[in-house]
Enzyme design. Sequence first.
Site, PDB file in Angstrom:
ATOM      1  CE  LYS A 260      -2.564   1.526   3.603  1.00  0.00           C
ATOM      2  NZ  LYS A 260      -2.276   2.936   3.797  1.00  0.00           N
TER       3      LYS A 260
ATOM      4  CG  ASP B 262      -4.703   4.622   1.494  1.00  0.00           C
ATOM      5  OD1 ASP B 262      -6.025   4.968   1.096  1.00  0.00           O
ATOM      6  OD2 ASP B 262      -4.117   4.363   2.539  1.00  0.00           O
TER       7      ASP B 262
ATOM      8  CE  LYS C  15      -7.669   6.709   3.738  1.00  0.00           C
ATOM      9  NZ  LYS C  15      -6.281   6.592   3.546  1.00  0.00           N
TER      10      LYS C  15
ATOM     11  CG  ASP D 213     -12.190  17.405  -6.022  1.00  0.00           C
ATOM     12  OD1 ASP D 213     -13.073  18.092  -6.340  1.00  0.00           O
ATOM     13  OD2 ASP D 213     -10.803  17.526  -5.853  1.00  0.00           O
TER      14      ASP D 213
ATOM     15  CB  THR E 256     -10.979   4.582  12.095  1.00  0.00           C
ATOM     16  OG1 THR E 256      -9.682   4.679  11.614  1.00  0.00           O
ATOM     17  CG2 THR E 256     -11.843   3.322  11.678  1.00  0.00           C
TER      18      THR E 256
ATOM     19  NE  ARG F 151       2.577   1.466  13.205  1.00  0.00           N
ATOM     20  CZ  ARG F 151       1.714   2.319  14.081  1.00  0.00           C
ATOM     21  NH1 ARG F 151       2.184   3.094  14.634  1.00  0.00           N
ATOM     22  NH2 ARG F 151       0.280   2.217  13.731  1.00  0.00           N
TER      23      ARG F 151
HETATM   24  O1  C5P Z   1       1.535   0.269  11.055  1.00  0.00           O
HETATM   25  P1  C5P Z   1       0.062  -0.102  11.198  1.00  0.00           P
HETATM   26  O2  C5P Z   1      -0.412  -1.369  10.853  1.00  0.00           O
HETATM   27  O3  C5P Z   1      -0.811   0.306  12.136  1.00  0.00           O
HETATM   28  O4  C5P Z   1      -0.504   0.556   9.826  1.00  0.00           O
HETATM   29  C1  C5P Z   1      -1.682   0.599   9.235  1.00  0.00           C
HETATM   30  C2  C5P Z   1      -1.885   1.392   8.227  1.00  0.00           C
HETATM   31  O5  C5P Z   1      -3.422   1.222   7.617  1.00  0.00           O
HETATM   32  C3  C5P Z   1      -1.381   2.512   8.091  1.00  0.00           C
HETATM   33  O6  C5P Z   1      -1.202   2.895   6.545  1.00  0.00           O
HETATM   34  C4  C5P Z   1      -2.811   3.416   8.523  1.00  0.00           C
HETATM   35  O7  C5P Z   1      -2.561   4.698   7.774  1.00  0.00           O
HETATM   36  C5  C5P Z   1      -3.724   2.668   7.705  1.00  0.00           C
HETATM   37  N1  C5P Z   1      -5.264   2.718   8.442  1.00  0.00           N
HETATM   38  C6  C5P Z   1      -5.377   2.505   9.580  1.00  0.00           C
HETATM   39  N2  C5P Z   1      -6.613   2.711  10.121  1.00  0.00           N
HETATM   40  C7  C5P Z   1      -7.594   3.141   9.368  1.00  0.00           C
HETATM   41  C8  C5P Z   1      -7.387   3.190   7.932  1.00  0.00           C
HETATM   42  C9  C5P Z   1      -6.239   3.144   7.434  1.00  0.00           C
HETATM   43  O8  C5P Z   1      -4.395   2.213  10.503  1.00  0.00           O
HETATM   44  N3  C5P Z   1      -8.888   3.285   9.776  1.00  0.00           N
END
Ligand code: C5P
Length: 237
Positions: A33, A60, A62, A65, A119, A210
Site C-alpha cells: 500500500k 491509497d 482516498k 472531489d 476511524t 509496523r
Molecule cells: O502500522 P499499522 O499496521 O498500524 O498501519 C496501518 C495502516 O493502515 C496505516 O497505513 C494506516 O494509515 C492505515 N489505516 C489505519 N486505520 C484506518 C485506515 C487506514 O490504520 N482506519
Amino acid sequence: MNDPKIIIALDYPASAPALSLVDRLQPGLCRLKVGKELFTAAGPELLDRLMQRGFEIFLDLKFHDIPNTAAQACKAAASLGVWMINVHALGGRKMLEAARDAIDRCAHRPILIAVTMLTSMGQQDLADIGINATPAEMVLRLAAIARESGLDGVVCSAQEAALLRKQFGSEFCLVTPGIRPALAGHDDQSRVMTPQAAMQAGSSYLVIGRPVTQAADPLQALLDINKEIVGARFIAP
Ligand code: C5P
C-alpha cells in the site's frame, strides 16, 4: 493465481527506506500500500519500481472531489497500472458512480473501494459537522451507497467486517487495517484484531504496517502472518 491477503503499508517519507524494506519481502506473499505521504514524495516512478519487482499496489489516495475531478483522478491512477485504488464514500453517490464509470472504461481496471468513515472520527466529531448518526450507522449507510454505486468494496475496521460481510455478501471486498499478530504490541492502534480473527470476521485483505515493517526480520514476520491465516474463512456470527 496467487492472491496474497496481506497488504503491507509502506508508510515512509521517501523511496529509499520503502525500497530497502520491499527488497526484504516477496511479491508472492503480500501486496503493497502506497499512501499520500510516500506517493507525494516519490510519485509514479516509485510505483514502477515496485511493480518491476513483481508487487501489486494499492494506491491509497482516498480521492474526494466533485464527480468529474474524482473520476479523472481515478482514471489517472488506473493508468499507472495499480491493483487497487480508493475514494471517500462521503463524496456521495454521484461521485462514486462517476469514479466507477471512469475506471470501467480503462484498459486496466483496478479494484475500486471506498473509505466509509475515517476511524479517527468519533461520535462527537460527527456531531461537530452536523451529522446526527453514530459512526456505526454511518459506516453501514456509506458502505451501502458504495455497493449500490458499483464499487467493489470498502475499507473498514475488522470489528465492522462481520456485519458488512453478512449484509453485502461474499463478493464485496473488505479491506481491514488495525491488525496486530497475537504477540505484537498495538502501537497507536486502539481497536485491533489478530490476522486470523480478522479473516474469520470476513476480511478479504489485511492492511498491516509496523508489525512487518518494524520487525527485526520483516520476511519472517510476513511468513508467520501468512501461516496464521492459511485456511482462515469467514465464520458467520
Ligand atoms: O502500522 P499499522 O499496521 O498500524 O498501519 C496501518 C495502516 O493502515 C496505516 O497505513 C494506516 O494509515 C492505515 N489505516 C489505519 N486505520 C484506518 C485506515 C487506514 O490504520 N482506519
